[in-house]
Motif scaffolding. Structure first.
Motif, PDB file in Angstrom:
ATOM      1  N   ARG A 102       0.828  -1.210   0.000  1.00 27.29           N
ATOM      2  CA  ARG A 102       0.000   0.000   0.000  1.00 27.29           C
ATOM      3  C   ARG A 102       0.864   1.264   0.000  1.00 27.29           C
ATOM      4  O   ARG A 102       0.550   2.241  -0.679  1.00 27.29           O
ATOM      5  N   TYR A 159       3.864   1.666  -1.212  1.00 24.41           N
ATOM      6  CA  TYR A 159       4.375   1.817  -2.577  1.00 24.41           C
ATOM      7  C   TYR A 159       3.279   2.362  -3.499  1.00 24.41           C
ATOM      8  O   TYR A 159       3.495   3.308  -4.270  1.00 24.41           O
ATOM      9  N   GLY A 160       2.090   1.755  -3.423  1.00 23.03           N
ATOM     10  CA  GLY A 160       0.987   2.144  -4.302  1.00 23.03           C
ATOM     11  C   GLY A 160       0.610   3.606  -4.154  1.00 23.03           C
ATOM     12  O   GLY A 160       0.334   4.299  -5.136  1.00 23.03           O
ATOM     13  N   ILE A 161       0.609   4.088  -2.919  1.00 23.71           N
ATOM     14  CA  ILE A 161       0.231   5.482  -2.667  1.00 23.71           C
ATOM     15  C   ILE A 161       1.361   6.430  -3.080  1.00 23.71           C
ATOM     16  O   ILE A 161       1.131   7.429  -3.752  1.00 23.71           O
ATOM     17  N   ALA A 203       3.538   6.065  -5.297  1.00 26.83           N
ATOM     18  CA  ALA A 203       3.700   6.092  -6.754  1.00 26.83           C
ATOM     19  C   ALA A 203       2.503   6.702  -7.472  1.00 26.83           C
ATOM     20  O   ALA A 203       2.590   6.975  -8.666  1.00 26.83           O
ATOM     21  N   ASN A 204       1.388   6.915  -6.773  1.00 26.45           N
ATOM     22  CA  ASN A 204       0.169   7.318  -7.470  1.00 26.45           C
ATOM     23  C   ASN A 204      -0.618   8.474  -6.861  1.00 26.45           C
ATOM     24  O   ASN A 204      -1.623   8.889  -7.437  1.00 26.45           O
ATOM     25  N   ALA A 205      -0.192   8.966  -5.704  1.00 25.04           N
ATOM     26  CA  ALA A 205      -0.942  10.072  -5.091  1.00 25.04           C
ATOM     27  C   ALA A 205      -0.731  11.356  -5.892  1.00 25.04           C
ATOM     28  O   ALA A 205       0.279  11.507  -6.586  1.00 25.04           O
ATOM     29  N   HIS A 206      -1.667  12.266  -5.807  1.00 23.59           N
ATOM     30  CA  HIS A 206      -1.527  13.586  -6.416  1.00 23.59           C
ATOM     31  C   HIS A 206      -1.518  14.679  -5.365  1.00 23.59           C
ATOM     32  O   HIS A 206      -1.495  15.857  -5.698  1.00 23.59           O
ATOM     33  N   SER A 207      -1.573  14.295  -4.113  1.00 22.89           N
ATOM     34  CA  SER A 207      -1.446  15.230  -3.006  1.00 22.89           C
ATOM     35  C   SER A 207      -1.073  14.398  -1.787  1.00 22.89           C
ATOM     36  O   SER A 207      -1.710  13.377  -1.516  1.00 22.89           O
ATOM     37  N   ILE A 208      -0.030  14.819  -1.082  1.00 24.97           N
ATOM     38  CA  ILE A 208       0.415  14.017   0.065  1.00 24.97           C
ATOM     39  C   ILE A 208       1.171  14.910   1.038  1.00 24.97           C
ATOM     40  O   ILE A 208       1.990  15.735   0.633  1.00 24.97           O
ATOM     41  N   GLU A 237       2.594  11.994   6.077  1.00 27.18           N
ATOM     42  CA  GLU A 237       2.229  10.730   5.429  1.00 27.18           C
ATOM     43  C   GLU A 237       3.392  10.219   4.588  1.00 27.18           C
ATOM     44  O   GLU A 237       3.676   9.017   4.567  1.00 27.18           O
ATOM     45  N   ILE A 254       0.812  18.994  -3.225  1.00 29.19           N
ATOM     46  CA  ILE A 254       0.676  18.625  -4.641  1.00 29.19           C
ATOM     47  C   ILE A 254       2.056  18.465  -5.276  1.00 29.19           C
ATOM     48  O   ILE A 254       2.329  17.462  -5.955  1.00 29.19           O
ATOM     49  N   ASN A 313      -6.065  12.759  -7.134  1.00 31.11           N
ATOM     50  CA  ASN A 313      -5.495  12.165  -5.928  1.00 31.11           C
ATOM     51  C   ASN A 313      -6.316  10.960  -5.479  1.00 31.11           C
ATOM     52  O   ASN A 313      -5.765   9.888  -5.196  1.00 31.11           O
ATOM     53  N   GLY A 345      -3.495   2.755  -6.815  1.00 32.95           N
ATOM     54  CA  GLY A 345      -2.277   2.290  -6.139  1.00 32.95           C
ATOM     55  C   GLY A 345      -2.568   1.234  -5.091  1.00 32.95           C
ATOM     56  O   GLY A 345      -1.828   0.254  -4.964  1.00 32.95           O
ATOM     57  N   ASN A 364      -1.856  -3.003  -5.211  1.00 36.31           N
ATOM     58  CA  ASN A 364      -0.717  -3.359  -4.367  1.00 36.31           C
ATOM     59  C   ASN A 364      -1.039  -3.832  -2.954  1.00 36.31           C
ATOM     60  O   ASN A 364      -0.125  -4.199  -2.222  1.00 36.31           O
TER      61      ASN A 364
END
Lengths: 366, 366
Positions: free
Chosen positions: A270, A272-274, A276-281, A285, A337, B266, B273, B277
């Motif tokens: 999870r 890794y998944g986030i 590699a794919n989030a658009h805001s973090i 986190e 972002i 997001n 993601g 995963n």
């Protein structure tokens, strides 16, 4: 030279590779010193602070270790620059709040850092990647010896080196290691380990020292006492406890993989998944997910990745580093972002993890 | 034949492709009927229920529409089989609790389903993919007409068709559409839309009807009244409201992409993601993430994917479908692991989404 032109990337500065770097991100030794017959910084008037700062800065800059380094008055540094130095662990959060009469000197590779007029006249530190307490001690001892020939340090035969705060009196030494302990956190054993370290006279703190949260499963372990023991004894004691925590972390990971591998895989997958794919973090986190990604790397789930890639991301995704990279002031929302953009770009070539069907096979990779 | 040998994959059964299927997963029309001079199921003795069930089942099975279909007494179905039928929307949760004296008849493609001795003697439904209220009505009207020639339905000139519960009296019709409304949920406009539908005499419920949660941003819209209007009027009214909600959903997506595209990206990126995963995932989280993935598909972020791939996953990741796939009873924890295994496998060939830098360009794809 501006700070950001000077500061090398993390992996090329202090470096990320050292003994037991899978747990120990870095080790540090710092010494507190003061000039005899001069008021401590918090008691001194501004003019006195400026005078003392100028005397010390001249001598520190003249050290051969500081050739090609960086020196600046704290009042000349911007808020973002100061915060960047905090994120690099090159100055304390307290020093970041100082202005006129306080200064900073860094060696070229940033492994040596001297804060002038923080709480004491001098706070000098040596920072090394991995478990290198002895090496860090030798490096800072050389700086101390050299400076003691040109500066008259306040020293009492009864108490040793005198410092602004009594907790630093004596050797004036603080020995610390930054430890990455996701196994102990996931296994819910971290509080037991912290308690044991406390009982052995060590403090365990969050990422940025006293009173800060343990973001990213990162814990700073350091000696609490500076009096009544020699520097070498203190270093040995801290080293012993750290080595013990390393063993504990190794065992915790082993037991987790034996008893609950899916839980470990789930966290790492999870994360890794986030990443590699989030658009805001958020920064927080990010730290926590990078910690799990680093654990996955340790277990051999990301064979194409270098450890320096991860440790670099730990650093550059922090607020001031991020702010420094993009011109103009960013709101927290914009930073989240940009941080996500940076992470997606960094993870573009990181393949999905492949976890072994036999979890114990990944143990040897630790 | 066992139910699981009979049940076709979702995409080959009722199907996933229909008008406005980007919002309307399926439309349904069901009719409630009872045999004259026989007690309603909840009042009837077991022997009477068995007798009535047998009379009705014979006639329903004899319909040409039911050729090659499936018929079974409820007491012969296992708990997992019953739950699978609920997840497919082929029986109600109430019917799943019935045993001796109740039965089910399905057409070969499962688009027609007749529950015998649920709350009423007959509950017959027609299920169509996408927005096909008219088509669903025609199909079930044919079944009703055919059965009315061999079965004597309880009918009052004053009230219309008589039913066990007064809310169904009259036409005995319930017209419903299953709507996917992630835009209205993300834009926090869903409550306003539900309220407006309620004021127009429609009920809005969660995925499994009355009293259930709106998992996966799925909402069931249906008529509340069955009396005082003709079937065609009721279908027209529901159709009007559904078309209005479709417009609302489209506008909500458009505004979200214009005003806050990063928030949408997001949600979709993270959903992808995690789905690709995770090593453990609950049914509820799966539904919610698949909903966001489906939104991403609608916006053109996953060009290699078919809609049937998503709608199939919505179904096969639900508890009973999952349980049926793996022999032996699985604990909830084991199901979460198997579900994640299934999803990772399904997502193996789904490429990371690429969101457009100009968010409005994805609007046309809706």
């Amino acid at each position: 030279m501006k700070l950001h032109e000077f500061l090398p990337p993390v992996s090329q500065a202090v470096g990320c590779v050292g003994p037991n770097d899978w747990v120990v991100l870095s080790t540090r030794v710092r010494l507190a010193r003061n000039l005899r017959s001069n008021l401590f910084p918090d008691r001194a008037k501004k003019n006195d602070r400026i005078r003392v700062c100028s005397i010390i800065r001249k001598e520190v800059e003249a050290l051969p270790q500081m050739a090609g380094g960086f020196a600046e008055s704290m009042e000349s540094l911007s808020a973002v620059e100061k915060q960047t130095l905090v994120e690099r662990h090159l100055i304390s959060r307290e020093h970041a709040m100082r202005g006129a009469g306080s200064a900073l000197v860094l060696s070229k590779d940033t492994s040596l850092s001297v804060m002038i007029n923080e709480e004491d006249h001098l706070r000098m530190q040596s920072l090394k990647p991995g478990m290198q307490l002895q090496e860090a001690w030798v490096a800072i001892d050389e700086v101390d010896t050299a400076l003691s020939k040109t500066l008259d340090f306040a020293f009492s035969d009864e108490f040793g080196y005198l410092t602004a705060c009594p907790t630093n009196v004596g050797t004036g030494i603080r020995v610390s290691a930054m430890l990455h302990l996701p196994g102990l956190v996931l296994a819910e054993q971290i509080n037991r380990v912290i308690q044991a370290a406390n009982e052995l006279g060590l403090a365990v703190r969050g990422l940025y020292g006293e009173g800060t949260e343990a973001l990213g499963n990162l814990f700073q372990v350091s000696n609490q006492r500076t009096l009544g023991q020699t520097e070498v004894e203190i270093i040995e004691r801290v080293g012993k406890v750290v080595n013990n925590i390393i063993e504990n972390e190794k065992n915790a990971r082993g037991l987790l993989l034996q008893n609950n591998p899916k839980m470990v895989y789930n966290h790492i997958g999870r994360a890794y998944g986030i990443l590699a794919n989030a658009h805001s973090i958020s920064s927080k986190e990010t730290m926590n997910l990078l910690s799990l990604f680093r654990l996955g790397f340790d277990l051999g789930f990301f064979p194409g990745v270098q450890r320096s890639f991860i440790d670099e991301l730990f650093m550059v995704t922090q607020p001031a580093h991020l702010q420094a990279r993009f011109a103009g002031k960013l709101s927290a929302e914009e930073r989240d972002i940009r941080r996500a953009d940076m992470l997606r770009e960094a993870f573009r070539n990181v393949e999905r993890p492949s976890m072994p069907s036999d979890p114990t096979s990944s143990l040897d990779k630790t």
